[in-house]
Design a protein around this motif. Structure first.
Motif, short mmCIF file in Angstrom:
data_model
loop_
_atom_site.label_atom_id
_atom_site.label_comp_id
_atom_site.label_asym_id
_atom_site.label_seq_id
_atom_site.Cartn_x
_atom_site.Cartn_y
_atom_site.Cartn_z
N ARG A 37 0.84 -1.21 0.00
CA ARG A 37 0.00 0.00 0.00
C ARG A 37 0.87 1.25 0.00
O ARG A 37 0.51 2.27 -0.59
N PHE A 38 2.02 1.18 0.67
CA PHE A 38 2.94 2.32 0.68
C PHE A 38 3.49 2.57 -0.74
O PHE A 38 3.44 3.70 -1.25
N ALA A 81 11.99 -0.54 0.30
CA ALA A 81 10.84 -0.30 -0.59
C ALA A 81 10.86 1.13 -1.12
O ALA A 81 10.64 1.38 -2.31
N ARG A 82 11.15 2.05 -0.23
CA ARG A 82 11.16 3.47 -0.62
C ARG A 82 12.25 3.73 -1.65
O ARG A 82 12.04 4.43 -2.64
N LEU A 145 3.95 7.62 5.63
CA LEU A 145 4.64 6.96 6.75
C LEU A 145 4.08 7.42 8.09
O LEU A 145 3.92 6.62 9.01
N ARG A 146 3.76 8.71 8.18
CA ARG A 146 3.28 9.24 9.46
C ARG A 146 1.81 8.91 9.70
O ARG A 146 1.44 8.38 10.74
N GLU A 147 0.98 9.22 8.74
CA GLU A 147 -0.47 9.13 8.99
C GLU A 147 -1.03 7.73 8.76
O GLU A 147 -1.94 7.33 9.46
N ILE A 148 -0.51 7.03 7.77
CA ILE A 148 -1.10 5.72 7.47
C ILE A 148 -0.31 4.61 8.16
O ILE A 148 -0.90 3.73 8.78
N GLU A 149 1.01 4.66 8.06
CA GLU A 149 1.81 3.62 8.75
C GLU A 149 2.01 3.96 10.23
O GLU A 149 2.50 3.13 10.99
#
Lengths: 184, 156
Positions: A37-38, A81-82, A145-149
């Motif tokens: 998803r990221f 991944a990033r 990264l902050r809001e979803i992960e």
């Protein structure tokens, strides 16, 4: 029940480092959806995101000997991944771009009259996805990264190879940028 | 207290402020509707992002990984874009297959030509055998008529 389902990520990775292949499979199972998803939101190409997700785990498997327990496994995987996603973006591989869930209500019209609340929610999601897609990649990734992960500033700093102060200021700019792009 | 910067609001949303600083900030929020509105916007943004439908990978990569680990060693990249996990081609196996096809082709060709293509020595030894390959009666076959099968002088 996985062979190391009772262990945390780092303990499982340590087993994988000792040659336990089932332990690595367990880690793939734990992280495959999060990594996908990221990457899917970062690249905005679901098909390429599938391949990049697979490559992430292949790279991780090949580099497993170099992973040390002082780094959290999740940040290590997200960093791989990033980097792969940014390599892909830099190569300009945007051919075959498929908008991600763009305007769900419009692209999959329901023949039955939808309740107003459902339609409104779908439209709101669509607008947010569009606004997110229009953000610069550096802002998009940090918000994901902050809001979803729901990563801490320290973990984000580890994934993006930044210091915590830069993470703090970049998150602020990303939030402000996304708010500006959202319709009032 | 003057209005805080966006950086401070963002840190407040993320609970990244130290307790005394946070307490001071709370006091300001009580009296400043502009900052309160900005804070509400940031909080709502995070809530909405977390509520977005999550894209799904669509297949069980772990299961495929497990199968792959038990059948062959890893180390190859996908053969082509979009091929995915199923498209991974073991290069060694492909090379071996190609090599075998090439060798068997050469061997069959050599058999047909009696080794003429492979070297002069082989050609000189099997010159007669080459003729016999194209005889009306194959080696070991029954002769229908003696005049047909009579060997000319000098034939081995």
């Amino acid at each position: 029940m996985g062979i190391c389902s009772h262990l945390d990520d780092e303990a499982c990775a340590a087993r994988a480092q000792r040659g336990d292949r089932a332990a690595f499979s367990e880690l793939v199972a734990r992280f495959q959806d999060r990594i996908y998803r990221f990457v899917a939101r970062l690249t905005r190409s679901p098909d390429d995101a599938q391949e990049l997700t697979q490559e992430t785990f292949l790279h991780a498997y090949q580099a497993l000997a170099r992973w040390t327990p002082d780094a959290r496994l999740s940040t290590w995987l997200f960093r791989i991944a990033r980097n792969l996603a940014f390599d892909w973006l830099r190569r300009g591989k945007r051919v075959g771009f498929v908008p991600l869930d763009e305007d769900t209500a419009a692209s999959h019209p329901d023949p039955a009259p939808a309740p107003d609340a459902v339609l409104e929610t779908a439209q709101r999601y669509g607008l947010l996805e569009k606004a997110l897609a229009r953000l610069p990649e550096e802002h998009r990734e940090i918000l994901l990264l902050r809001e979803i992960e729901e990563m801490s500033y320290e973990d984000i700093a580890a994934v993006l190879a930044l210091n915590v102060g830069t993470v703090k200021s970049r998150i602020t700019r990303a939030r402000a940028g996304l708010l500006d792009k959202m319709p009032r | 207290m003057t209005c805080p910067r966006d950086t401070d609001l963002s840190a407040y949303v993320d609970h990244m402020m130290k307790p005394p600083e946070r307490a001071r900030f709370n006091g300001h929020l009580q009296a400043c509707p502009i900052c309160q509105q900005r804070l509400d916007d940031m909080t709502a943004l995070g809530t909405s992002l977390r509520a977005l439908p999550s894209p799904q990978l669509g297949f069980d990569l772990a299961a495929q990984w497990n199968d792959r680990l038990h059948t062959q060693p890893l180390g190859r990249r996908p053969a082509r874009a979009g091929a995915g996990w199923r498209g991974w081609m073991p290069v060694g196996l492909a090379g071996l297959t190609t090599g075998l096809a090439l060798v068997s082709g050469l061997w069959l060709g050599g058999l047909m030509l009696g080794g003429l293509m492979l070297g002069g020595a082989a050609a000189s030894v099997s010159g007669g055998a080459l003729v016999r390959v194209f005889d009306p009666i194959p080696p070991g076959g029954l002769c229908a008529a003696a005049e047909i099968c009579r060997l000319p002088k000098g034939m081995p």
